[in-house]
Design a protein around this motif. Structure first.
Motif, PDB file in Angstrom:
ATOM      1  N   UNK A  63       0.943   8.975   6.027  1.00  0.00           N
ATOM      2  CA  UNK A  63      -0.356   9.630   6.550  1.00  0.00           C
ATOM      3  C   UNK A  63      -1.284   9.380   6.237  1.00  0.00           C
ATOM      4  N   UNK A  64      -1.572   8.232   5.706  1.00  0.00           N
ATOM      5  CA  UNK A  64      -2.722   7.623   5.697  1.00  0.00           C
ATOM      6  C   UNK A  64      -3.837   8.237   4.994  1.00  0.00           C
ATOM      7  N   UNK A  65      -3.128   8.861   4.006  1.00  0.00           N
ATOM      8  CA  UNK A  65      -4.691   9.803   3.037  1.00  0.00           C
ATOM      9  C   UNK A  65      -5.288   8.469   1.958  1.00  0.00           C
ATOM     10  N   UNK A  66      -4.278   7.783   1.636  1.00  0.00           N
ATOM     11  CA  UNK A  66      -5.062   6.689   0.540  1.00  0.00           C
ATOM     12  C   UNK A  66      -4.482   5.914   1.429  1.00  0.00           C
ATOM     13  N   UNK A  67      -4.894   4.437   0.877  1.00  0.00           N
ATOM     14  CA  UNK A  67      -4.593   3.075   0.746  1.00  0.00           C
ATOM     15  C   UNK A  67      -3.992   2.467  -0.124  1.00  0.00           C
ATOM     16  N   UNK A  68      -2.665   1.780   0.018  1.00  0.00           N
ATOM     17  CA  UNK A  68      -1.337   0.635  -0.757  1.00  0.00           C
ATOM     18  C   UNK A  68      -3.549   0.264  -1.538  1.00  0.00           C
ATOM     19  N   UNK A  69      -3.503   1.091  -3.239  1.00  0.00           N
ATOM     20  CA  UNK A  69      -4.238   0.733  -4.216  1.00  0.00           C
ATOM     21  C   UNK A  69      -4.413   1.344  -5.759  1.00  0.00           C
ATOM     22  N   UNK A  70      -5.163   1.278  -6.588  1.00  0.00           N
ATOM     23  CA  UNK A  70      -5.010   1.750  -7.718  1.00  0.00           C
ATOM     24  C   UNK A  70      -5.024   3.912  -7.253  1.00  0.00           C
ATOM     25  N   UNK A  71      -5.412   3.733  -6.852  1.00  0.00           N
ATOM     26  CA  UNK A  71      -5.569   6.084  -6.474  1.00  0.00           C
ATOM     27  C   UNK A  71      -4.071   5.926  -5.490  1.00  0.00           C
ATOM     28  N   UNK A  72      -3.768   5.473  -4.762  1.00  0.00           N
ATOM     29  CA  UNK A  72      -2.217   5.821  -4.766  1.00  0.00           C
ATOM     30  C   UNK A  72      -1.650   5.501  -5.992  1.00  0.00           C
ATOM     31  N   UNK A  73      -1.305   5.039  -6.666  1.00  0.00           N
ATOM     32  CA  UNK A  73      -0.249   4.792  -7.667  1.00  0.00           C
ATOM     33  C   UNK A  73      -0.556   5.498  -8.729  1.00  0.00           C
ATOM     34  N   UNK A  74      -1.800   5.703  -8.772  1.00  0.00           N
ATOM     35  CA  UNK A  74      -1.947   7.158  -9.788  1.00  0.00           C
ATOM     36  C   UNK A  74      -1.970   7.906  -9.297  1.00  0.00           C
TER      37      UNK A  74
END
Length: 328
Positions: free
Chosen positions: A229-240
């Motif tokens: 849904x492209x809420x966030x990119x694949x990075x720390x924010x998504x992982x957390x």
């Protein structure tokens, strides 16, 4: 390639387990609150039943020769997370918050390394060859299998960890005083028999199946949804975000089994004496009967307080370890 998943999962699990160990200890102590009353309900009931038959007068003054049967003391108020932690530090010292940390390292090395590696293998094996996607049902199935196998392997360390964490709440004369996880496992095998190392294993396996299926499957699913849904990119924010949500789901699903597991593993069985609980079902019934249904969610605050950070540290570390080992 399969071995790599075990190494990555093991490193991430040990880091997460050690960093959240004090919260896990608080959870165990809170889950054992009120246990004395739960395992011996008949004694209190007998005292309560004597008083109405013998106490003919309700005045504070007793007639000469009258029989006074004291009422049992009211159940102690359930201490919260902060008060339990403060009491441990005050009575046992700051170091007590890391009681049993050696067992945590061994448990994560056996249990979590196995479940993380096996889940990774099953996920890759069952994924669609073209898209690489795996349905939620298959993720849950992989988690159930991986959790069961991991728990069976790691149960001795789990029993040792629970006992070492709970030891400080006992009177000094009753403490087991294990010096390390090796000492705990050795003494249990010698004094109580090798089968004692797998005491509560059915509960450990059930809990591990619930935790692994809910934690790993929900993390993968939520992470995929965020990226799709492209809420966030694949990075720390998504992982957390994905890992904290997964931790909450795992805590809700596993807490009742975790309470019963803790009590069964921690119970003292004296030679020739009847054990406090004959099994997991007996423990559950006695706990609910003596303390109410919500007793199965004792320690939920430290459980979610521990499960959230644990899952965040686990998956954030895992993603970083995967980046470091991607060329191997």
């Amino acid at each position: 390639m399969g071995l790599k998943g075990f190494v990555e999962g093991g490193i991430a699990s040990i880091v997460a387990g050690c960093s959240t160990h004090p919260l896990d200890l608080l959870k165990v102590r809170m889950q054992l609150q009120g246990e004395a009353n739960a395992s011996k309900p008949t004694a209190n009931a007998a005292v309560k039943n004597l008083r109405p038959a013998l106490a003919f007068h309700t005045t504070s003054l007793s007639a000469p020769g009258s029989i006074n049967v004291p009422l049992p003391p009211p159940p102690a108020a359930r201490a919260g997370l902060i008060s339990v932690g403060a009491r441990i530090v005050q009575q046992e010292g700051v170091g007590a918050l890391f009681s049993g940390v050696s067992a945590t390292v061994l448990r994560q090395s056996l249990y979590s390394t196995t479940r993380m590696g096996l889940y990774d293998i099953l996920k890759k094996k069952w994924a669609d060859p073209k898209s690489g996607n795996l349905p939620l049902g298959s993720k849950i199935g992989a988690g159930l299998i991986a959790g069961a196998v991991g728990a069976a392997v790691g149960n001795p360390a789990d029993v040792a960890m629970v006992r070492m964490q709970a030891d400080g709440r006992l009177p000094p004369a009753q403490r087991r005083n294990y010096t390390s996880v090796v000492d705990a496992i050795t003494r249990m095998a010698r004094q109580e028999g090798i089968p004692s190392l797998w005491r509560g294993s059915s509960l450990t396996i059930n809990r591990a199946m619930l935790v692994t299926a809910s934690q790993l499957a929900s993390y993968d699913q939520i992470k995929e949804m965020i990226l799709e849904k492209r809420v966030m990119k694949d990075g720390l924010g998504t992982h957390v975000t994905a890992s904290f949500a997964a931790g909450f789901v795992a805590a809700v699903a596993s807490n009742p089994v975790d309470v019963i597991k803790t009590r069964v593993m921690n119970m003292k069985v004296e030679p020739g004496a009847e054990p406090p609980y004959s099994g997991p079902l007996d423990c559950a019934l006695k706990t609910v009967r003596a303390e109410g249904p919500m007793a199965l969610y004792k320690g939920f605050v430290p459980t979610i307080s521990r499960q959230g950070p644990f899952t965040v540290v686990l998956f954030v570390t895992l993603e970083q370890v995967r980046k470091l080992l991607k060329d191997f």
